[in-house]
Write a protein that holds these residues in place. Structure first.
Motif, PDB file in Angstrom:
ATOM      1  N   LYS A 295      -5.729  -2.257  -2.059  1.00  0.00           N
ATOM      2  CA  LYS A 295      -4.484  -2.199  -1.273  1.00  0.00           C
ATOM      3  C   LYS A 295      -4.113  -3.592  -0.752  1.00  0.00           C
ATOM      4  N   VAL A 296      -5.123  -4.371  -0.348  1.00  0.00           N
ATOM      5  CA  VAL A 296      -4.848  -5.730   0.157  1.00  0.00           C
ATOM      6  C   VAL A 296      -4.287  -6.589  -0.972  1.00  0.00           C
ATOM      7  N   LEU A 297      -4.919  -6.539  -2.143  1.00  0.00           N
ATOM      8  CA  LEU A 297      -4.501  -7.429  -3.234  1.00  0.00           C
ATOM      9  C   LEU A 297      -3.155  -7.010  -3.821  1.00  0.00           C
ATOM     10  N   ALA A 298      -2.762  -5.770  -3.578  1.00  0.00           N
ATOM     11  CA  ALA A 298      -1.452  -5.320  -4.089  1.00  0.00           C
ATOM     12  C   ALA A 298      -0.315  -5.872  -3.213  1.00  0.00           C
ATOM     13  N   LEU A 299      -0.643  -6.359  -2.020  1.00  0.00           N
ATOM     14  CA  LEU A 299       0.405  -6.871  -1.121  1.00  0.00           C
ATOM     15  C   LEU A 299       0.871  -8.234  -1.601  1.00  0.00           C
ATOM     16  N   PRO A 300       2.171  -8.500  -1.661  1.00  0.00           N
ATOM     17  CA  PRO A 300       2.707  -9.720  -2.276  1.00  0.00           C
ATOM     18  C   PRO A 300       2.424 -11.001  -1.488  1.00  0.00           C
ATOM     19  N   ASN A 301       2.048 -10.892  -0.229  1.00  0.00           N
ATOM     20  CA  ASN A 301       1.864 -12.108   0.593  1.00  0.00           C
ATOM     21  C   ASN A 301       0.400 -12.464   0.807  1.00  0.00           C
ATOM     22  N   VAL A 302      -0.473 -11.909  -0.064  1.00  0.00           N
ATOM     23  CA  VAL A 302      -1.915 -12.183   0.071  1.00  0.00           C
ATOM     24  C   VAL A 302      -2.436 -12.792  -1.223  1.00  0.00           C
ATOM     25  N   LYS A 303      -3.299 -13.805  -1.121  1.00  0.00           N
ATOM     26  CA  LYS A 303      -3.973 -14.354  -2.296  1.00  0.00           C
ATOM     27  C   LYS A 303      -5.469 -14.423  -2.002  1.00  0.00           C
ATOM     28  N   LEU A 304      -6.263 -13.843  -2.879  1.00  0.00           N
ATOM     29  CA  LEU A 304      -7.728 -13.922  -2.754  1.00  0.00           C
ATOM     30  C   LEU A 304      -8.225 -15.062  -3.639  1.00  0.00           C
ATOM     31  N   PHE A 305      -8.871 -16.035  -3.002  1.00  0.00           N
ATOM     32  CA  PHE A 305      -9.575 -17.075  -3.774  1.00  0.00           C
ATOM     33  C   PHE A 305     -11.053 -16.717  -3.697  1.00  0.00           C
ATOM     34  N   ASN A 306     -11.566 -15.982  -4.699  1.00  0.00           N
ATOM     35  CA  ASN A 306     -12.985 -15.623  -4.676  1.00  0.00           C
ATOM     36  C   ASN A 306     -13.781 -16.664  -5.457  1.00  0.00           C
TER      37      ASN A 306
END
Ligand code: 48N
Length: 318
Positions: A166-177
């Motif tokens: 759900k977090v990654l589907a949001l357009p204003n979030v980027k995960l740098f793993n």
């Protein structure tokens, strides 16, 4: 997502209809078509099936173009969340939903998200959350069993992967793993006081070889506020608290022994800005205030993330 006191009883979620397993002895095990194609209309003609043609460079360009565009876009972020465990992802979920205008970068040192949350505890997979954290689980639309003063999600991985998706589907979030925060950016304000103004990152594999390779210059992300949720002490844990302590900017008090009742209330109640520009949440806070640990119960992680998001909106002019 305002938490209210748990209402008296939650309606027990109806377990989904269980379909009687197909007993293989009744299936015609000698015919060619599999049970699946019998149960569902064949979508593909497997004999003539063929992928569309591609050049390898197209795949590389599809990935690198997007990765470096994101690095450029999030070089200036409104919020950086360090750590994609239960506290960090809960904070990201609440913040990104509440403020779709904010740019939120999540930095996670592991390749996989979840932190200590892929298991309920000691390889036991079910996940316990004490009420009122059940309302967050309701908000995620996750099924759970209601045990009165706590709830159980059938697998901790189900919780964290649902939350992460759900977090990654949001357009204003980027995960740098696979990327770790290996230092902080500091600034002196007009009065000469120090505040945090961003993070220094490197690919985790690079960070792990500073001793046997020339120290690789890092990447940086400027942001108005950092929400640090890097967990309790461990190879990478409690990073920001330990770094601030090494700079003489914060006194570190190591995590206390296990006391579920004390630990969970204390972590949520004390989730706060521990240094100008830096909010601390989740188990990292236990390394700052020597709160007890709570072991395999995750309600405080979720609600500490919720509170960290609310603190960020309250304390900073985002
Ligand atoms: O799950 P964690 O470790 O941290 P929290 O606070 O989200 O949840 C804690 C919880 O899992 C418990 O420890 C439970 C409740 N048990 C308590 C107890 O009594 O033992 O997630 C932290 C994440 C991890 O994914 C790390 O890989 C990551 O943070 N991380 C970092 N990411 C980027 N840069 C760093 N320097 C860094 N350090 C850790």
């Amino acid at each position: 997502l305002m938490m209210t006191a748990p209402s008296a009883t939650f309606t027990q979620t109806k377990p989904t209809e269980t379909v009687a397993p197909v007993s293989l002895k009744t299936a015609n095990v000698h015919n060619k078509s599999s049970l699946v194609s019998k149960a569902t209309p064949a979508v593909y003609d497997w004999d003539t099936f063929k992928f569309a043609p591609i050049r390898e460079s197209q795949v590389s360009r599809a990935m690198t173009k997007r990765y470096f565009a994101d690095l450029d876009k999030y070089a200036e972020s409104d919020v950086v969340i360090v750590g994609a465990g239960s506290a960090g992802l809960s904070a990201a979920y609440v913040l990104a939903k509440a403020r779709p205008d904010l740019k939120i970068a999540i930095i996670e040192s592991n390749v996989a998200v979840g932190g200590g949350c892929f298991l309920g505890g000691q390889l036991f997979s079910a996940m316990v959350l004490r009420k009122p954290a059940d309302q967050f689980i309701e908000d995620l639309g996750l099924e759970y069993e209601d045990e009165g003063n706590f709830i159980v999600v059938k697998h901790a991985a189900l919780f964290i992967t649902t939350l992460c998706s759900k977090v990654l589907a949001l357009p204003n979030v980027k995960l740098f793993n696979a990327t770790c925060v290996e230092d902080l950016i500091t600034r002196k304000d007009a009065a000469g006081a120090t505040r945090i103004a961003g993070v220094v990152t490197n690919w985790t594999l690079v960070s792990m070889h500073h001793d046997d390779q020339s120290c690789m210059d890092p990447n940086t992300i400027n942001s108005k506020v950092i929400i640090s949720c890097t967990g309790h002490d461990g190879p990478m844990g409690a990073f920001c608290v330990k770094r601030l302590a090494s700079l003489g900017l914060l006194k570190r008090n190591a995590m206390g022994a296990l006391d579920m009742n004390k630990a969970e209330d204390a972590i949520v109640k004390n989730t706060r800005e521990v240094f100008p520009g830096l909010i601390c949440a989740g188990m990292e806070l236990s390394e700052c205030d020597s709160h007890n640990r709570m072991g395999p119960t995750f309600g405080a992680m979720v609600l500490s993330g919720v509170k960290a998001a609310e603190e960020a909106l309250k304390v900073y002019d985002l």
